[in-house]
Scaffold this active site. Sequence first.
Site, PDB file in Angstrom:
ATOM      1  N   GLY A  81      -0.293   7.134   1.507  1.00  0.00           N
ATOM      2  CA  GLY A  81       0.228   8.497   1.645  1.00  0.00           C
ATOM      3  C   GLY A  81      -0.357   9.197   2.858  1.00  0.00           C
ATOM      4  O   GLY A  81      -0.497  10.417   2.885  1.00  0.00           O
ATOM      5  N   LEU A  82      -0.717   8.385   3.865  1.00  0.00           N
ATOM      6  CA  LEU A  82      -1.157   8.928   5.145  1.00  0.00           C
ATOM      7  C   LEU A  82      -2.347   9.870   5.026  1.00  0.00           C
ATOM      8  O   LEU A  82      -2.436  10.876   5.727  1.00  0.00           O
ATOM      9  CB  LEU A  82       0.027   9.565   5.878  1.00  0.00           C
ATOM     10  CG  LEU A  82       1.110   8.532   6.213  1.00  0.00           C
ATOM     11  CD1 LEU A  82       2.435   9.193   6.550  1.00  0.00           C
ATOM     12  CD2 LEU A  82       0.695   7.613   7.353  1.00  0.00           C
ATOM     13  N   GLY A 100      -3.448  -6.103  11.347  1.00  0.00           N
ATOM     14  CA  GLY A 100      -3.617  -5.090  10.307  1.00  0.00           C
ATOM     15  C   GLY A 100      -4.298  -5.638   9.070  1.00  0.00           C
ATOM     16  O   GLY A 100      -5.530  -5.685   8.976  1.00  0.00           O
ATOM     17  N   THR A 101      -3.487  -6.122   8.132  1.00  0.00           N
ATOM     18  CA  THR A 101      -3.973  -6.528   6.811  1.00  0.00           C
ATOM     19  C   THR A 101      -5.080  -7.583   6.871  1.00  0.00           C
ATOM     20  O   THR A 101      -5.963  -7.595   6.011  1.00  0.00           O
ATOM     21  CB  THR A 101      -2.772  -7.022   5.970  1.00  0.00           C
ATOM     22  OG1 THR A 101      -1.828  -5.953   5.923  1.00  0.00           O
ATOM     23  CG2 THR A 101      -3.155  -7.388   4.559  1.00  0.00           C
ATOM     24  N   ASN A 122       0.828  -1.205   0.000  1.00  0.00           N
ATOM     25  CA  ASN A 122       0.000   0.000   0.000  1.00  0.00           C
ATOM     26  C   ASN A 122       0.859   1.250   0.000  1.00  0.00           C
ATOM     27  O   ASN A 122       1.979   1.253   0.496  1.00  0.00           O
ATOM     28  CB  ASN A 122      -0.956   0.006   1.216  1.00  0.00           C
ATOM     29  CG  ASN A 122      -0.351   0.673   2.433  1.00  0.00           C
ATOM     30  OD1 ASN A 122      -0.370   1.895   2.581  1.00  0.00           O
ATOM     31  ND2 ASN A 122       0.227  -0.137   3.316  1.00  0.00           N
ATOM     32  N   CYS A 134       8.322   8.442   8.927  1.00  0.00           N
ATOM     33  CA  CYS A 134       8.299   9.566   7.989  1.00  0.00           C
ATOM     34  C   CYS A 134       9.690  10.181   7.862  1.00  0.00           C
ATOM     35  O   CYS A 134      10.467  10.170   8.807  1.00  0.00           O
ATOM     36  CB  CYS A 134       7.367  10.660   8.489  1.00  0.00           C
ATOM     37  SG  CYS A 134       5.712  10.094   8.784  1.00  0.00           S
ATOM     38  N   ASN A 156      -2.790   7.259  16.635  1.00  0.00           N
ATOM     39  CA  ASN A 156      -1.527   7.135  15.905  1.00  0.00           C
ATOM     40  C   ASN A 156      -1.198   8.528  15.343  1.00  0.00           C
ATOM     41  O   ASN A 156      -2.042   9.189  14.759  1.00  0.00           O
ATOM     42  CB  ASN A 156      -1.718   6.092  14.788  1.00  0.00           C
ATOM     43  CG  ASN A 156      -0.457   5.821  13.982  1.00  0.00           C
ATOM     44  OD1 ASN A 156      -0.124   6.571  13.064  1.00  0.00           O
ATOM     45  ND2 ASN A 156       0.236   4.752  14.305  1.00  0.00           N
ATOM     46  N   VAL A 193       5.992  -4.533  13.642  1.00  0.00           N
ATOM     47  CA  VAL A 193       6.643  -3.702  12.667  1.00  0.00           C
ATOM     48  C   VAL A 193       5.628  -2.907  11.853  1.00  0.00           C
ATOM     49  O   VAL A 193       4.480  -3.303  11.733  1.00  0.00           O
ATOM     50  CB  VAL A 193       7.471  -4.568  11.672  1.00  0.00           C
ATOM     51  CG1 VAL A 193       8.596  -5.266  12.381  1.00  0.00           C
ATOM     52  CG2 VAL A 193       6.599  -5.585  10.907  1.00  0.00           C
TER      53      VAL A 193
HETATM   54  C1  LIG Z   1      -3.621   0.301   4.128  1.00  0.00           C
HETATM   55  C2  LIG Z   1      -2.665   0.460   5.278  1.00  0.00           C
HETATM   56  C3  LIG Z   1      -2.569   1.700   5.922  1.00  0.00           C
HETATM   57  C4  LIG Z   1      -1.690   1.859   7.011  1.00  0.00           C
HETATM   58  N1  LIG Z   1      -1.635   3.075   7.660  1.00  0.00           N
HETATM   59  C5  LIG Z   1      -0.836   3.200   8.767  1.00  0.00           C
HETATM   60  C6  LIG Z   1      -0.819   4.421   9.520  1.00  0.00           C
HETATM   61  O1  LIG Z   1      -1.540   5.380   9.238  1.00  0.00           O
HETATM   62  N2  LIG Z   1       0.032   4.504  10.581  1.00  0.00           N
HETATM   63  C7  LIG Z   1       0.826   3.446  10.957  1.00  0.00           C
HETATM   64  O2  LIG Z   1       1.570   3.558  11.943  1.00  0.00           O
HETATM   65  N3  LIG Z   1       0.794   2.276  10.281  1.00  0.00           N
HETATM   66  C8  LIG Z   1      -0.007   2.132   9.204  1.00  0.00           C
HETATM   67  N4  LIG Z   1      -0.041   0.941   8.526  1.00  0.00           N
HETATM   68  C9  LIG Z   1       0.805  -0.190   8.977  1.00  0.00           C
HETATM   69  C10 LIG Z   1       0.031  -1.198   9.802  1.00  0.00           C
HETATM   70  O3  LIG Z   1      -0.500  -0.612  10.981  1.00  0.00           O
HETATM   71  C11 LIG Z   1       0.938  -2.397  10.191  1.00  0.00           C
HETATM   72  O4  LIG Z   1       2.055  -1.903  10.909  1.00  0.00           O
HETATM   73  C12 LIG Z   1       1.470  -3.183   9.001  1.00  0.00           C
HETATM   74  O5  LIG Z   1       0.478  -3.286   7.995  1.00  0.00           O
HETATM   75  C13 LIG Z   1       1.936  -4.600   9.390  1.00  0.00           C
HETATM   76  O6  LIG Z   1       0.912  -5.356   9.992  1.00  0.00           O
HETATM   77  P1  LIG Z   1      -0.038  -6.375   9.160  1.00  0.00           P
HETATM   78  O7  LIG Z   1       0.871  -7.272   8.368  1.00  0.00           O
HETATM   79  O8  LIG Z   1      -0.871  -7.092  10.164  1.00  0.00           O
HETATM   80  O9  LIG Z   1      -0.868  -5.513   8.242  1.00  0.00           O
HETATM   81  C14 LIG Z   1      -0.901   0.759   7.438  1.00  0.00           C
HETATM   82  C15 LIG Z   1      -1.005  -0.479   6.777  1.00  0.00           C
HETATM   83  C16 LIG Z   1      -1.884  -0.643   5.725  1.00  0.00           C
HETATM   84  C17 LIG Z   1      -1.988  -2.012   5.062  1.00  0.00           C
END
Ligand SMILES: Cc1cc2nc3c(=O)[nH]c(=O)nc-3n(C[C@H](O)[C@H](O)[C@H](O)COP(=O)(O)O)c2cc1C
Length: 303
Positions: free
Chosen positions: A72-73, A265-266, A69, A130, A99, A191
């Site tokens: 772009g926050l 997350g995912t 993904n 960042c 967050n 992570v």
């Molecule tokens: C679509 C998407 C958006 C994310 N946005 C953020 C975010 O705004 N801030 C953050 O710290 N991590 C963000 N992450 C990272 C997740 O919180 C997580 O650290 C990462 O996806 C690994 O965990 P997972 O494999 O269970 O998804 C995002 C991940 C995804 C897939």
Amino acid sequence: MSRLATSLCGIPLRNPVLAASGTFAYGVELESVVDIEAIGGLVVKGLSREPMEGNPAPRLWEAEAGMINSIGLQNIGVRAFVSGKLPALRRFATPVFANIFGYAVEDYVEVARVLEDAEGLAGYELNVSCPNTKHGGIFFSSDPVSLAELVSAVRRVARRPLIVKLSPNVAQIEPLARAAEEAGADAVSLVNTFISLAIDARARRPRIGAGFGGLSGPAIKPIALRLVYQAAQAVRIPVVGLGGIASGEDAAEFLIAGAQAIQVGTASFWDPASTARIARELDQFLAREGVAGVREIVGTLRW
Ligand SMILES: Cc1cc2nc3c(=O)[nH]c(=O)nc-3n(C[C@H](O)[C@H](O)[C@H](O)COP(=O)(O)O)c2cc1C
């Protein structure tokens, strides 16, 4: 589910399964698909000083056993979160973590200041992945000195527990985990995603609009486990583990590696109720293993 009861930085949790930032919107949007009171806590989408539109599409690509993904926050900005989302979140007896991200130390501090005046938050998670615009774009997450400067500055304004979310895109995680601890973090989480590139061979172009993206999901789990283990060995503060967790047994693996709580997350993308399901599965796993309380398995990896 008292077998799962635990705490994180002094915050009681009904279970150690939290929803990860960016995959659970601002929590309230998921209310119709997941029982918010069945999960241990939730981390909302990253909040910045001002609203952000995010990156050009396409922003998501399904990779082999994972997802890339580059959102772009995109977010509504910290003030709209406080006025528009937090009041509805306060209805739930589930700890909510905000967050926070920015491109300069002052951005993070300003977001934390606005949140400090708001009611209904359990704590903060700093997304330090960042580039620091004041230091030529060096990433806070890869430089212990920049990281310590950032964490100390936020620590000065944040009275609530402060979790620092580490990036896996580093050669050695230990110096960064220690820098966060020494600068006043109450916990580290890891992570975040792995910087990656998907290519459309026919078009000879990246599959993600912004070029590179962050890889998450089951593909990253073994690397995340290694990093969580190493971080837990390096610091005395609690570690929150995440990266590819999709089942109760995956969650148990992170706890055994040394995490006191985990995030999902995912997995919420293909099963929006996965956080609550994983908590149930973890409870069943512990029962089968004869473990009376979830804390008992934390850091019990045998070599
Ligand atoms: C679509 C998407 C958006 C994310 N946005 C953020 C975010 O705004 N801030 C953050 O710290 N991590 C963000 N992450 C990272 C997740 O919180 C997580 O650290 C990462 O996806 C690994 O965990 P997972 O494999 O269970 O998804 C995002 C991940 C995804 C897939």
